[in-house]
Every structure is written in C-alpha cells, then in structure tokens.
Write an enzyme that holds these catalytic residues in place. Sequence first.
Site, PDB file in Angstrom:
ATOM      1  N   TYR A  87       0.824  -1.224   0.000  1.00 40.76           N
ATOM      2  CA  TYR A  87       0.000   0.000   0.000  1.00 40.76           C
ATOM      3  C   TYR A  87       0.856   1.272   0.000  1.00 40.76           C
ATOM      4  O   TYR A  87       0.380   2.338  -0.395  1.00 40.76           O
ATOM      5  CB  TYR A  87      -1.001   0.005   1.159  1.00 40.76           C
ATOM      6  N   SER A 134       2.323  -7.537   2.544  1.00 40.06           N
ATOM      7  CA  SER A 134       0.994  -6.975   2.790  1.00 40.06           C
ATOM      8  C   SER A 134       0.952  -6.108   4.032  1.00 40.06           C
ATOM      9  O   SER A 134       0.179  -5.160   4.111  1.00 40.06           O
ATOM     10  CB  SER A 134      -0.031  -8.110   2.942  1.00 40.06           C
ATOM     11  N   ASP A 135       1.766  -6.430   5.043  1.00 44.45           N
ATOM     12  CA  ASP A 135       1.678  -5.819   6.377  1.00 44.45           C
ATOM     13  C   ASP A 135       0.240  -5.869   6.889  1.00 44.45           C
ATOM     14  O   ASP A 135      -0.286  -4.910   7.448  1.00 44.45           O
ATOM     15  CB  ASP A 135       2.190  -4.381   6.369  1.00 44.45           C
ATOM     16  N   HIS A 136      -0.390  -7.003   6.697  1.00 41.14           N
ATOM     17  CA  HIS A 136      -1.783  -7.245   7.108  1.00 41.14           C
ATOM     18  C   HIS A 136      -1.916  -7.049   8.619  1.00 41.14           C
ATOM     19  O   HIS A 136      -1.331  -7.791   9.405  1.00 41.14           O
ATOM     20  CB  HIS A 136      -2.150  -8.681   6.715  1.00 41.14           C
ATOM     21  N   THR A 137      -2.661  -6.015   9.021  1.00 33.18           N
ATOM     22  CA  THR A 137      -2.788  -5.662  10.437  1.00 33.18           C
ATOM     23  C   THR A 137      -4.254  -5.432  10.789  1.00 33.18           C
ATOM     24  O   THR A 137      -4.774  -4.332  10.627  1.00 33.18           O
ATOM     25  CB  THR A 137      -1.968  -4.396  10.761  1.00 33.18           C
TER      26      THR A 137
END
Length: 422
Positions: free
Chosen positions: A260, A305-308
């Site tokens: 992102y 992604s750094d999906h958080t």
Amino acid sequence: MNILIKSAKIIDNRSQHNGKTVDILIEKGMIKQIGKTLKAPKNYQELSFKDLHVSSGWFDLRANFCDPGHEYKEDLNSGLKAAAKGGFTGVLVMPDTHPAIDNKSGIEYIINKTKGNCVDAFPAGAVSHHLEGKEIAEMYDMHITGAVAFTDNKHSISSSSLLSRALLYSQSFNGLIMDFPNDRELSNHGQINEGIISTELGLKGIPALAEELMVNRDIYLAEYCGSRIHLSNISSKQSVKMIAAAKKKGLKITADVNSYHLLLDETELQHFDSNCKVTPPLRTKEDIKALINGLKEGTIDAICSDHTPEDIETKQCEFDNAAFGMINLQTSFAVANTALTGKLTLAESIAKITTGPRVLLNLPLQEIKEGEIANLTLFSPTIKWSLQKEHIVSKSKNTPIIGRELTGKVYAVVNNNQIVTA
C-alpha cells in the site's frame, strides 16, 4: 486432488516454460504433465479463466494474525483464509501476539494450529523477551523448533547493544534478524507523515528522519557485526538511497516495502480516514517514486501486505486515538500490481512475492515443472475489480481499499494437495 489447468501463461523465471501458454495436469498434488491441449482424465476438475496466468505460490513476509490473545480481530484460521483469497500459499506470521511468540512453545502453537492448511504458516520468533527490547529471547530454541526469522515486529529495537548481540548470536545458526526502523523518540505520538498535509490538518507528524536514522544505525551495526539484517516496511526516499549504497558496498542488507506504500500517499489522510492511519505513515508521491525505483533496481527485495487487523472500536474513534494498521492480504497483489503496471515487468513484480521472500528466509524455491509439488497461484494481471465489504473474509474490515478500482485479480491457489478459489 486431481485438476487440469487450461491455457495458463507461466510466469516463472526458473521454469523452462516461462512465458509460454500451456495446460498443467496435477495429480494428487504433484505436477504430472505440462503441455499443449492436454485432455483431463475422467473425474478431474478442469480450471479455465480469462487471461489466466500461473506462477509459483506467492509468499507474504508480514502477516499479523493476533492469535493468541486478540482472536476477535483475527485468528490463524481466518488469517489463512484471507491469505488464500489473496493468492498466497505461504505467510510469515509475526510474533506480536498476547503472549508474544518469544519461546519454543509459542512456535509450536503456530505450527500445530495451522497444520494441514492449504496455506503454509511459518512462524517468526521475537528477538527480545515480551518484545520489550531488553533481553534476547530464546532464539536458538525457537529456531530448532521451526522459527524461520526473528523480529520484534513494529516494536523497533531501540537498544543498539541488544540488536548487535542478536545479530552476532544469530550467526551461529544463520538466523535472519528483521528490524522495523523507527526512532520512537522522534516519532512518538505522531499520527501521519510530517509535512504539508500534517500541518494543514493540525496533526502531529512522524518525520521520515525517524526511519532514516534507524536505517543508518542498522546498516552500521550489520557491517560492524558482519551479519545480515532485513529492514522491514521501508517507506522513504532517503532510506532507499542508504540501502542501495550499503548493498553496493557488499553488506548483507535486505529490505521490504508494504504494497500500500506503493499506491497510497499522504493526501489520503485529508479526510481523516483512520483506515489510512498506518505505521510507517503514508509518505509523499516522491517517496513512492523512490520505492518503485528501489524495487526495479533490486534495492528492495520483497513486497509484503503488512496485514494488520483492527476491530471497529480501535478504528472508528477520534483520529488521535485510532490504532495504526490496515488489512491487506486479500488486496496486496492487486494494490501492488495497480501501482507497478508499466513501471516493472510482471515477472519482476511476481519475483518480489515469490522467490524474493523465500530466498530471504532460506526456504525451498518452488518451480513449475513436471514431477514437482504443485504450489501455484492462478491470477490475471489485467482484470479490473473492486473489493466490497461483504467479500472480506478477515474478521476485521479496516481497509481504505473498499470500493477502489484495482487491476489484477486472484483466481485460486493450489498447495498441499488442496485448492482454494478466490
């Protein structure tokens, strides 16, 4: 699982079929045959999609699954479902949980709870006990139990002494230390990128200097210790420049960027959308250009992604009090592809989510050839679509991507003798 994938263009620099449009016959999880106009035997599932491309299975370097401790935000099961929907067949699970994954029992918990899934979950262990940055955690015990990397996640390691000891200690078993470069004293209480937008909105800014000082320190420590180090979540132009210089010098420095950060810039915050409140913060268009050039030139090794996940209570509140982070596993490829189309070749982009992460973690490299295990992602790089809230399989819905047109769609993943369609 027996399937025939029809008319798929192979994107795999390691395969003799790279760039060719072929059929792929998979029998009991193995690639049995690759060729033209193959016929599916009886009772085989046939897969055919518009503009179908196939690569080796994608790998994400930064997945926060909140399990154990905050399973109401995300658990391992829902997180792996989101990963599969996003085209990933492997993820590195961050240790920032409650309790933290800082011992071998925590590593065993991740491995045992995710066993048998279509998506492989690889645990990262904490560098320090309880992520406090004071004492080194049981890194070797975690390594022999199954940890493939070590990081305190967004708890940047402020102690140079501790980080240098961890770098030296990890050499004995070739462990990878991953650090999030952030000077917490400089970024403390900051909300968004320090600049014109933060001034206009009256919000305390997070200066790029907070990242860049720590990037510089980490590079010096890696050189001093003769160790390799991985710099996570790089977001500024100057950081890219320093990493490029370190690599040119022959230092063992690697880095990743959040997808992102390649698409969204600080102007997204003008409407105080807390879903755009992330760390490191969304930077400037000039920073984005530098990040993309860093990917093109090989300075940045991987896209993640750094999906958080965050629940409604921590996001739909006063902006200053809102938590940092967004979910991104389902959209990471499409977000990156939308930003990179025309700037990187498709093969270059795919390498940043296939071979790039696996090389960093010393994991076996997948190859699309007969006799190999089928670990594949099926996708189109040209299909346009938009994420709708009802399509989100994560428990949390904190993303500013809902309703935004993206280019690049996942069709399915194949791994561990299983198939999951998106």
